[in-house]
Design an enzyme around this catalytic site. Sequence first.
Site, PDB file in Angstrom:
ATOM      1  N   SER A   1     -12.046  32.705   3.091  1.00 14.12           N
ATOM      2  CA  SER A   1     -11.920  31.516   3.946  1.00 14.12           C
ATOM      3  C   SER A   1     -11.496  30.287   3.156  1.00 14.12           C
ATOM      4  O   SER A   1     -11.931  30.064   2.030  1.00 14.12           O
ATOM      5  CB  SER A   1     -13.255  31.225   4.635  1.00 14.12           C
ATOM      6  OG  SER A   1     -13.654  32.332   5.395  1.00 14.12           O
TER       7      SER A   1
ATOM      8  N   ASN B   1     -25.890  37.411  -0.216  1.00 11.53           N
ATOM      9  CA  ASN B   1     -24.994  36.519  -0.929  1.00 11.53           C
ATOM     10  C   ASN B   1     -25.102  35.105  -0.404  1.00 11.53           C
ATOM     11  O   ASN B   1     -25.361  34.874   0.770  1.00 11.53           O
ATOM     12  CB  ASN B   1     -23.540  37.012  -0.825  1.00 11.53           C
ATOM     13  CG  ASN B   1     -22.838  36.429   0.374  1.00 11.53           C
ATOM     14  OD1 ASN B   1     -22.354  35.286   0.325  1.00 11.53           O
ATOM     15  ND2 ASN B   1     -22.800  37.159   1.462  1.00 11.53           N
TER      16      ASN B   1
ATOM     17  N   CYS C   1     -20.630  30.975   8.854  1.00 10.55           N
ATOM     18  CA  CYS C   1     -21.255  31.243   7.561  1.00 10.55           C
ATOM     19  C   CYS C   1     -22.705  30.757   7.636  1.00 10.55           C
ATOM     20  O   CYS C   1     -22.954  29.612   8.003  1.00 10.55           O
ATOM     21  CB  CYS C   1     -20.503  30.524   6.447  1.00 10.55           C
ATOM     22  SG  CYS C   1     -21.259  30.786   4.843  1.00 10.55           S
TER      23      CYS C   1
ATOM     24  N   ASN D   1     -20.743  37.912  11.427  1.00 11.03           N
ATOM     25  CA  ASN D   1     -20.951  37.393  10.083  1.00 11.03           C
ATOM     26  C   ASN D   1     -22.288  37.949   9.566  1.00 11.03           C
ATOM     27  O   ASN D   1     -22.926  38.771  10.234  1.00 11.03           O
ATOM     28  CB  ASN D   1     -20.971  35.856  10.117  1.00 11.03           C
ATOM     29  CG  ASN D   1     -20.476  35.250   8.812  1.00 11.03           C
ATOM     30  OD1 ASN D   1     -20.909  35.675   7.739  1.00 11.03           O
ATOM     31  ND2 ASN D   1     -19.592  34.287   8.890  1.00 11.03           N
TER      32      ASN D   1
ATOM     33  N   GLY E   1     -19.696  44.684   9.902  1.00 12.66           N
ATOM     34  CA  GLY E   1     -21.103  44.628   9.521  1.00 12.66           C
ATOM     35  C   GLY E   1     -21.622  45.987   9.115  1.00 12.66           C
ATOM     36  O   GLY E   1     -21.948  46.811   9.959  1.00 12.66           O
TER      37      GLY E   1
END
Lengths: 271, 300
Positions: free
Chosen positions: B44, B67, B126, B188, B239
């Site tokens: 991104s 992360n 995010c 996400n 995912g």
Amino acid sequence: MTGHAECKLRTELPKIFKVSRVAIEAKGHKSIFLSGTLDSKPGQFIMVWLPGVEEKPMAVSEVGAEEFAFCYHTLGPFTQACDKLKPGDKIGIRGPYGNGFGIREHAMVVGGGVGMSSVSTLIDALSNPLIINGARDKEHLLYLERFKGKQMTVCTDDGSAGKKEFTTDALKEALDANPNIRMVYTCGPELMMKKVVELCNERMVDCEASVERYMKCGFGVCGNCLIDDRIICTEGPVFSGLRLKEMQEFGTFARLKTGKKVPLSEYYGKA
Amino acid sequence: MLSTKLCGRSLENPTILASGILGVSKASIARMGKEGAGAVTLKSLCHEERKGHPGPNMFVIDGGMLNAVGLPGQGIDNAAKEFGRLDDLRIPVIGSVFGYTVKQFGEVTEKMAALKPAMIEVDVSCPHMDYETPFYADAASLAKITKLVKKKAKGIPISMKLSPNVHNIAELAKACEKAGADCITAINTASGMKIDIEVMKPILGNKTGGLSGPALKPIAVRCVYEIYKAVKIPIIGTGGVMDGKDALEMIMAGATAVGVGTAVYYQGPEVFRRITSEMKAWMKEHEITSLDDIRGVAHK
């Protein structure tokens, strides 16, 4: 389809070790020794976590039966925080990571500056390598004591110790004098390594160099350490001279923390 | 057998490199194409250069990865200079964009669109970003971003990447569809934390981060299933997809294409070829000739 079983068993968490001792190796260079064992190959690296500070990749510079070490040159906030470590402090280690060097005899090892720490366990593993150890001056030379008794040529930029010449000049002379050399290993400033690689490729001597880039994950996912299309943390950090010859970014470009591609000179200024 | 149509583009197979994994350089995305991915998503980019969070940024726990890299990136302007254009590779490239404000989402999209990617993915989700407001949890904000991005994308299809950290993902997807989204990327990462009990601190430099990998997959499959029921636009199901069976599961839940990210850690870039060959083997065994025959089949 065995994917899931492998995944559930695999973890990559920092393991906590206690600092056993700190050694001053040269001006601005220290080794942090940690109590415990590390199963690593020469040329591999570890991710060092100082809780509350940061995590950075470091070469494994010594591996013993009861302790292992990494060696650093104090430059930025992370290494300044390393300077404050004392025996008993707890830090986290992930790894070892990376491919490491392929061990072959009739070898030469060329180390420049703190790059000597990345080839030091390799020197331990080889039976009788010729070593070229270079630094800017006498005070910055690493491991003169540690490798005493080995065949080591010392060179400095200012001539304050050993010969006043570049490691690559010393390499040329050594290759001329020792036609039986089959393999050259190197780690140090990238422009030095580029010259070493060129020299070896010209003379058809095999060569391996350990390349450094800004790293975040250490296990081949984040993409920050890419050089061309290769992933340094998993497919490197050691690459053959022939592979490096094909890489357009070797010796020319690197990526900053942000991923921006810049000339190598700017990378060393900022990263 | 695996060819897939996604927003008017033909993909050789439905696997798509997910955003944030290796998609930093043009050379690396070209390589993912050679490794067998059907399409690749860039890491991104926003309106400025970002260093990201302090380390540790990423580690692997039992069953998945945590992360908090913090969206480091060279910014859209530097990327535009480096990439030049994105339609000259053999593989379709999806540009991923984000901003801190609605307006910035529009500005970055406009610059990304000029590079001619096959699609634009909009990262509103995010879990560890300092967005002005948590866009991903609010249907009205999502609709606003979708509308603006759609306009600035000048005909390039857009996919809104949604977060699982909500209670109503299907409603949010519907809001995006209504506002003009061409596709939904779901999902996400899920927000998580890991504490080291020896040093008594969270390990991630950012303390919290996003959970991905096998542990995320049941959540992703459920989200795709719910979204498929609610919208008509295609879904990129992302995912925890590790192998061919996982990819088939995602498609049966209703996904048109399948995002692959963390699996690159477990199995290397070769994972794309592995996933597609496993899918083909399963389809052959079950005498299924097209993915269209099993897409959303779990709803029947």
